[in-house]
Design a protein around this motif. Structure first.
Motif, PDB file in Angstrom:
ATOM      1  N   TYR A  22       0.927  -1.316   0.084  1.00 30.73           N
ATOM      2  CA  TYR A  22       0.085  -0.111  -0.084  1.00 30.73           C
ATOM      3  C   TYR A  22       0.911   1.262  -0.049  1.00 30.73           C
ATOM      4  CZ  TYR A  22      -4.100  -2.885   0.773  1.00 30.73           C
ATOM      5  OH  TYR A  22      -4.978  -3.751   0.524  1.00 30.73           O
ATOM      6  N   GLU A  30      -7.098   5.253  -2.029  1.00 28.58           N
ATOM      7  CA  GLU A  30      -6.285   4.103  -1.678  1.00 28.58           C
ATOM      8  C   GLU A  30      -5.525   3.838  -2.966  1.00 28.58           C
ATOM      9  OE1 GLU A  30      -7.151   0.506   0.733  1.00 28.58           O
ATOM     10  OE2 GLU A  30      -7.651   0.131  -1.062  1.00 28.58           O
ATOM     11  N   ARG A  31      -3.869   3.818  -2.789  1.00 24.62           N
ATOM     12  CA  ARG A  31      -3.289   3.392  -3.941  1.00 24.62           C
ATOM     13  C   ARG A  31      -2.453   2.121  -3.477  1.00 24.62           C
ATOM     14  NH1 ARG A  31      -0.148   8.987  -5.273  1.00 24.62           N
ATOM     15  NH2 ARG A  31      -0.011   9.224  -3.040  1.00 24.62           N
ATOM     16  N   HIS A  46     -16.240  -4.648  -4.227  1.00 24.93           N
ATOM     17  CA  HIS A  46     -15.846  -3.404  -3.311  1.00 24.93           C
ATOM     18  C   HIS A  46     -17.025  -2.407  -3.807  1.00 24.93           C
ATOM     19  CE1 HIS A  46     -13.012  -3.227  -6.534  1.00 24.93           C
ATOM     20  NE2 HIS A  46     -12.368  -4.020  -6.088  1.00 24.93           N
ATOM     21  N   VAL A  48     -16.085   0.756  -4.426  1.00 26.93           N
ATOM     22  CA  VAL A  48     -15.208   1.884  -4.948  1.00 26.93           C
ATOM     23  C   VAL A  48     -14.956   1.591  -6.547  1.00 26.93           C
ATOM     24  CG1 VAL A  48     -14.085   2.536  -2.815  1.00 26.93           C
ATOM     25  CG2 VAL A  48     -13.113   0.626  -4.236  1.00 26.93           C
ATOM     26  N   TYR A  49     -14.534   2.605  -7.276  1.00 23.24           N
ATOM     27  CA  TYR A  49     -13.875   2.673  -8.675  1.00 23.24           C
ATOM     28  C   TYR A  49     -12.562   1.996  -8.255  1.00 23.24           C
ATOM     29  CZ  TYR A  49     -17.606   5.132 -11.278  1.00 23.24           C
ATOM     30  OH  TYR A  49     -18.863   5.676 -11.929  1.00 23.24           O
ATOM     31  N   ALA A  50     -12.257   1.180  -9.308  1.00 27.82           N
ATOM     32  CA  ALA A  50     -10.869   0.533  -9.233  1.00 27.82           C
ATOM     33  C   ALA A  50     -10.040   0.792 -10.590  1.00 27.82           C
ATOM     34  CB  ALA A  50     -10.680  -0.857  -8.866  1.00 27.82           C
ATOM     35  N   PRO A  80     -17.860   0.265  -9.066  1.00 26.39           N
ATOM     36  CA  PRO A  80     -18.600  -0.086  -7.718  1.00 26.39           C
ATOM     37  C   PRO A  80     -19.450  -1.377  -7.826  1.00 26.39           C
ATOM     38  CG  PRO A  80     -18.444   2.335  -8.091  1.00 26.39           C
ATOM     39  CD  PRO A  80     -18.211   1.682  -9.289  1.00 26.39           C
ATOM     40  N   ILE A  98      -2.670   0.395  -8.951  1.00 29.28           N
ATOM     41  CA  ILE A  98      -3.861   0.596  -8.956  1.00 29.28           C
ATOM     42  C   ILE A  98      -4.349   1.684  -7.926  1.00 29.28           C
ATOM     43  CG2 ILE A  98      -4.718  -1.185  -7.056  1.00 29.28           C
ATOM     44  CD1 ILE A  98      -7.143  -1.903  -9.470  1.00 29.28           C
ATOM     45  N   HIS A 100      -8.057   2.923  -5.875  1.00 24.89           N
ATOM     46  CA  HIS A 100      -9.216   2.843  -5.437  1.00 24.89           C
ATOM     47  C   HIS A 100      -9.835   4.155  -4.694  1.00 24.89           C
ATOM     48  CE1 HIS A 100      -8.375  -1.709  -4.403  1.00 24.89           C
ATOM     49  NE2 HIS A 100      -8.721  -1.495  -5.674  1.00 24.89           N
ATOM     50  N   ASP A 102     -13.542   6.449  -3.820  1.00 23.65           N
ATOM     51  CA  ASP A 102     -14.996   6.313  -3.285  1.00 23.65           C
ATOM     52  C   ASP A 102     -15.806   7.042  -4.479  1.00 23.65           C
ATOM     53  OD1 ASP A 102     -17.181   7.038  -2.198  1.00 23.65           O
ATOM     54  OD2 ASP A 102     -16.679   7.469  -0.112  1.00 23.65           O
TER      55      ASP A 102
END
Length: 298
Positions: A22, A30-31, A46, A48-50, A80, A98, A100, A102
């Motif tokens: 991470y 989040e990266r 999940h 969130v967009y990834a 999402p 990647i 992520h 919200d």
């Protein structure tokens, strides 16, 4: 490939299983770097967009009833609450980075229009902008509120473009609010070492953070965080040229530590701070006037 382009993450061979690392994130962002030499992710979903970029190997994944493969340099987009898995497409394993995010941040950045949907989850390499590679390549650098707003706005615009929707779907900004943007620029230039929050900039210029993130570049040719980084580098160069040790110069100029300074310095000038200092003549580095334009020669 520049200094902010992600390098392949590993191990990709010689060991079983996977590895997750991470980076630095922010609220709603989040990266991380992911690699698998065998195995992979079980089906999951999940909220969130990834958005990721494959760096090595072939990434295979099941998504929305199909099987897809993402090659090095290509991006993949997962929406999402959509079930997906992930595994190596060949015996060599695979690795990617990647982000992520919200969807609420995407929604705010787009100003209330419906969330974009990217029908094809694999994006060709030629449609992957260097800005995304920079955000992923610098995932170990701090991501404060202002940088988080820039990343959210950048990803929102990218998702909109990849979805095939016109940029006009986002509310248009109208004429540049130049006086307000000048106030934001001045606040950063006057004290670049300070970690000005997005809320501070909003109060200073009377614009929301999404407008600042987008329209600062239109006005001044670069983003607020890039402008701040360059002003910090100006200060770091002056300190280094005057004999201040690199670790102390990094902190005093506003960087998290010496390694953070080194990454940003090399990305801007093509040399590490140590090599730059060794190549200096004894004359001090030029004064840049805290980021304001220099006076015209007479």
């Amino acid at each position: 490939m520049d200094d902010t382009t992600p390098e392949p993450v590993g191990p990709l061979a010689g060991a079983r299983g996977g590895r997750l690392r991470y980076g630095r994130g922010a609220p709603g962002i989040e990266r991380l770097a992911v690699s698998f030499s065998s195995g992979g992710f079980a089906p999951h979903r999940h909220d969130v967009y990834a958005v990721g970029v494959t760096l090595a190997g072939v990434q295979g994944f099941g998504y929305r009833g199909g099987r897809h493969h993402c090659l090095p340099g290509q991006a993949h987009v997962l929406h999402p609450d959509e079930e997906h898995d992930g595994a190596a497409g060949t015996e060599e394993g695979f690795g990617y980075r990647i982000v992520h995010i919200d969807p609420a941040l995407v929604q705010r950045a787009l100003g209330g229009v419906p969330l974009p949907f990217v029908a094809d989850p694999v994006v060709p390499a030629e449609r992957v902008p260097r800005a995304l590679l920079r955000w992923l390549g610098t995932m170990d650098d701090p991501l404060d509120g202002l940088a988080g707003a820039e990343l959210a706005a950048s990803l929102a615009d990218l998702l909109l473009a990849w979805s095939g929707r016109s940029a006009q779907a986002r509310p248009r900004g109208g004429p540049l609010p130049l006086a307000a943007l000048e106030r934001a620029r001045g606040l950063i230039a006057d004290d670049p070492a300070a970690a000005h929050s997005a809320e501070e900039l909003e109060r200073a210029c009377g614009l929301d953070r999404w407008t600042v993130a987008r329209r600062f570049r239109e006005a001044f040719g670069t983003s607020p965080t890039r402008f701040r980084a360059m002003r910090r580098l100006d200060r770091a160069r002056r300190l280094i040229a005057s004999g201040v040790p690199l670790s102390a110069a990094a902190v005093e100029a506003g960087f998290a530590d010496q390694s953070h300074l080194t990454r940003v310095f090399k990305g801007a000038y093509g040399l590490t701070p140590g090599r730059w200092a060794a190549a200096l003549e004894r004359a001090p580095a030029p004064e840049r006037g805290r980021g304001r334009p220099p006076a015209a020669p007479r």
